[in-house]
Design a protein around this motif. Structure first.
Motif, PDB file in Angstrom:
ATOM      1  N   ASP A   1      51.912 -59.068   9.527  1.00  9.40           N
ATOM      2  CA  ASP A   1      51.026 -57.920   9.703  1.00  9.40           C
ATOM      3  C   ASP A   1      49.850 -58.240  10.616  1.00  9.40           C
ATOM      4  OD1 ASP A   1      52.537 -56.258   8.038  1.00  9.40           O
ATOM      5  OD2 ASP A   1      51.479 -56.915   6.245  1.00  9.40           O
ATOM      6  N   PHE A   2      49.451 -59.512  10.672  1.00 12.61           N
ATOM      7  CA  PHE A   2      48.324 -59.889  11.522  1.00 12.61           C
ATOM      8  C   PHE A   2      48.654 -59.728  13.004  1.00 12.61           C
ATOM      9  CE2 PHE A   2      47.142 -61.737   7.552  1.00 12.61           C
ATOM     10  CZ  PHE A   2      45.767 -61.720   7.547  1.00 12.61           C
ATOM     11  N   GLU A   3      49.931 -59.776  13.341  1.00 12.13           N
ATOM     12  CA  GLU A   3      50.347 -59.592  14.728  1.00 12.13           C
ATOM     13  C   GLU A   3      50.825 -58.164  14.980  1.00 12.13           C
ATOM     14  OE1 GLU A   3      53.285 -62.667  14.810  1.00 12.13           O
ATOM     15  OE2 GLU A   3      51.852 -64.196  15.474  1.00 12.13           O
ATOM     16  N   LYS A   4      51.543 -57.583  14.000  1.00 13.16           N
ATOM     17  CA  LYS A   4      52.130 -56.252  14.194  1.00 13.16           C
ATOM     18  C   LYS A   4      51.160 -55.128  13.863  1.00 13.16           C
ATOM     19  CE  LYS A   4      56.117 -55.149  12.807  1.00 13.16           C
ATOM     20  NZ  LYS A   4      57.260 -54.864  11.895  1.00 13.16           N
ATOM     21  N   SER A   5      50.346 -55.312  12.844  1.00  8.38           N
ATOM     22  CA  SER A   5      49.515 -54.211  12.326  1.00  8.38           C
ATOM     23  C   SER A   5      48.104 -54.694  12.007  1.00  8.38           C
ATOM     24  CB  SER A   5      50.155 -53.619  11.070  1.00  8.38           C
ATOM     25  OG  SER A   5      51.514 -53.329  11.256  1.00  8.38           O
ATOM     26  N   PRO A   6      47.365 -55.177  13.020  1.00 11.10           N
ATOM     27  CA  PRO A   6      46.027 -55.715  12.731  1.00 11.10           C
ATOM     28  C   PRO A   6      45.091 -54.696  12.098  1.00 11.10           C
ATOM     29  CG  PRO A   6      46.388 -55.452  15.102  1.00 11.10           C
ATOM     30  CD  PRO A   6      47.712 -55.268  14.443  1.00 11.10           C
TER      31      PRO A   6
ATOM     32  N   ASP B   1      56.426 -71.139   9.834  1.00  9.13           N
ATOM     33  CA  ASP B   1      55.922 -71.444  11.185  1.00  9.13           C
ATOM     34  C   ASP B   1      54.883 -70.435  11.671  1.00  9.13           C
ATOM     35  OD1 ASP B   1      57.833 -73.601  11.293  1.00  9.13           O
ATOM     36  OD2 ASP B   1      59.364 -72.125  11.822  1.00  9.13           O
ATOM     37  N   THR B   2      54.056 -69.941  10.779  1.00  3.56           N
ATOM     38  CA  THR B   2      53.002 -68.998  11.167  1.00  3.56           C
ATOM     39  C   THR B   2      51.604 -69.587  11.018  1.00  3.56           C
ATOM     40  OG1 THR B   2      53.073 -68.058   8.917  1.00  3.56           O
ATOM     41  CG2 THR B   2      54.364 -66.940  10.625  1.00  3.56           C
ATOM     42  N   TYR B   3      51.507 -70.716  10.350  1.00  3.05           N
ATOM     43  CA  TYR B   3      50.177 -71.251  10.034  1.00  3.05           C
ATOM     44  C   TYR B   3      49.383 -71.599  11.286  1.00  3.05           C
ATOM     45  CZ  TYR B   3      46.494 -74.212   8.118  1.00  3.05           C
ATOM     46  OH  TYR B   3      45.279 -74.756   7.803  1.00  3.05           O
ATOM     47  N   LYS B   4      50.012 -72.270  12.215  1.00  3.02           N
ATOM     48  CA  LYS B   4      49.300 -72.748  13.403  1.00  3.02           C
ATOM     49  C   LYS B   4      48.646 -71.597  14.156  1.00  3.02           C
ATOM     50  CE  LYS B   4      49.955 -75.360  17.683  1.00  3.02           C
ATOM     51  NZ  LYS B   4      50.947 -76.081  18.546  1.00  3.02           N
ATOM     52  N   ASN B   5      49.383 -70.499  14.349  1.00  7.40           N
ATOM     53  CA  ASN B   5      48.869 -69.389  15.144  1.00  7.40           C
ATOM     54  C   ASN B   5      47.907 -68.493  14.370  1.00  7.40           C
ATOM     55  OD1 ASN B   5      50.353 -70.182  17.392  1.00  7.40           O
ATOM     56  ND2 ASN B   5      52.082 -68.860  16.883  1.00  7.40           N
ATOM     57  N   LEU B   6      48.055 -68.431  13.052  1.00  7.04           N
ATOM     58  CA  LEU B   6      47.283 -67.468  12.274  1.00  7.04           C
ATOM     59  C   LEU B   6      46.177 -68.087  11.425  1.00  7.04           C
ATOM     60  CD1 LEU B   6      50.099 -65.043  11.040  1.00  7.04           C
ATOM     61  CD2 LEU B   6      48.544 -64.746  12.969  1.00  7.04           C
TER      62      LEU B   6
ATOM     63  N   VAL C   1      43.219 -65.684   9.648  1.00  4.71           N
ATOM     64  CA  VAL C   1      43.379 -65.492   8.203  1.00  4.71           C
ATOM     65  C   VAL C   1      42.179 -66.069   7.461  1.00  4.71           C
ATOM     66  CG1 VAL C   1      44.741 -66.162   6.183  1.00  4.71           C
ATOM     67  CG2 VAL C   1      45.895 -65.386   8.257  1.00  4.71           C
ATOM     68  N   LYS C   2      41.768 -67.244   7.867  1.00  3.69           N
ATOM     69  CA  LYS C   2      40.630 -67.884   7.196  1.00  3.69           C
ATOM     70  C   LYS C   2      39.348 -67.090   7.426  1.00  3.69           C
ATOM     71  CE  LYS C   2      38.825 -72.508   6.334  1.00  3.69           C
ATOM     72  NZ  LYS C   2      38.922 -73.935   6.697  1.00  3.69           N
ATOM     73  N   GLU C   3      39.176 -66.574   8.642  1.00  3.30           N
ATOM     74  CA  GLU C   3      37.982 -65.792   8.951  1.00  3.30           C
ATOM     75  C   GLU C   3      37.903 -64.516   8.116  1.00  3.30           C
ATOM     76  OE1 GLU C   3      36.320 -62.950  12.551  1.00  3.30           O
ATOM     77  OE2 GLU C   3      37.941 -64.368  12.965  1.00  3.30           O
TER      78      GLU C   3
ATOM     79  N   SER D   1      55.520 -75.859   3.788  1.00  5.47           N
ATOM     80  CA  SER D   1      54.207 -76.460   4.024  1.00  5.47           C
ATOM     81  C   SER D   1      53.197 -75.430   4.541  1.00  5.47           C
ATOM     82  CB  SER D   1      54.323 -77.630   5.012  1.00  5.47           C
ATOM     83  OG  SER D   1      54.669 -77.177   6.309  1.00  5.47           O
ATOM     84  N   ASP D   2      53.649 -74.423   5.282  1.00  5.58           N
ATOM     85  CA  ASP D   2      52.723 -73.391   5.744  1.00  5.58           C
ATOM     86  C   ASP D   2      52.091 -72.654   4.564  1.00  5.58           C
ATOM     87  OD1 ASP D   2      53.134 -73.999   8.375  1.00  5.58           O
ATOM     88  OD2 ASP D   2      53.927 -72.042   8.960  1.00  5.58           O
TER      89      ASP D   2
END
Length: 259
Positions: free
Chosen positions: A13-18, A43-48, A52-54, A88-89
């Motif tokens: 959703d962070f990429e498709k529906s911000p 495999d989404t942790y690195k990019n997001l 997400v943390k913010e 791990s993500d």
């Protein structure tokens, strides 16, 4: 009784529906929902990680780990390293957001050998935040599942030392597949003291869960709410993109059903 309700958000959703992410945040800030459940794709942790943390650093969260649709199958010994990598993500997001629960599915296959392999891999994962989720028995034509009856969930909990996520719709589907008694099976699941619940509506004769909004199926919701007491409930109702009004209606109806 004062239950806490969680809305579902997927990492995609962070990429498709911000914009939808921001609306979900607003629902939590307004107290309409209490938590968010993140469904993590591999495999989404690195990019997001940063966004997400913010956005969610001060929001109570539950993490839902990837499962078979993300290529994770804990019952396959040949997939051990890949499973750990994909999971791990979920662990990293849980670390960043200080989540106390990582919901995890067992693997595929209904023989004891598959259940034992899922237990072995959960032990290797070795994460105290794991809450194993019960599954429907026959969710796809090409395979069957374990972790579908209270005895199997108890075995996982006892051997892994994990908690339990009680998916009520999954339980009803498994009851239908395995021809079990509804009331006694739901009671046995609830006796395992789940720390979190998944709830949606559905067809009480079906073997597949449809994630319907509340009152869009024929589940006996009043009876189901008798299972809850100061519980954490994820309303896992499937919404159309941009349609968060239905999710607001779900939580309002849920609160009206509290006993």
């Amino acid at each position: 009784m004062s239950n806490k309700y969680e809305i579902v958000l997927e990492t995609k959703d962070f990429e498709k529906s911000p914009n939808e992410v921001d609306v979900v945040l607003d629902l939590i800030r307004k107290g309409i929902y209490d938590f968010v459940q993140f469904v993590v794709a591999p495999d989404t942790y690195k990019n997001l990680r940063a966004i997400v943390k913010e956005k969610f650093c001060n929001v109570k969260t539950v993490i839902h780990a990837p499962f078979f649709m993300g290529g994770v199958n804990l019952s396959d010994p040949d997939l051990l390293n890949l499973n750990l990598q994909k999971l791990s993500d979920a662990q990293k997001f849980a670390d960043d957001l200080k989540s106390d629960v990582i919901v995890l599915h067992p693997g595929i296959g209904d023989d004891e050998i598959f259940l034992d392999e899922s237990i072995r891999q959960m032990k290797i994962l070795n994460d105290s935040r794991i809450a194993v989720e019960n599954l429907p028995y026959h969710p796809r034509p090409q395979y069957k599942m374990h972790g579908t009856i209270p005895e199997q969930i108890k075995k996982i909990m006892d051997e892994v030392g994990c908690n339990f996520c009680f998916d009520v719709a999954h339980a009803i589907c498994a009851i239908n597949s395995l021809k079990l008694d509804v009331d006694s099976t739901l009671t046995k699941f609830n006796a395992l003291k789940p720390i979190i619940y998944h709830l949606s509506d559905g067809d009480d004769c079906a073997e597949i869960d449809y994630h319907l909004h509340l009152r869009k199926g024929n589940y006996d919701l009043q009876k189901i709410f008798g299972l809850f007491s100061d519980s954490r409930i994820v309303l896992e109702t499937r919404r159309k993109e941009g349609d968060l009004d239905a999710c607001v209606a779900d939580v309002q109806l849920a609160k009206s059903l509290e006993t």
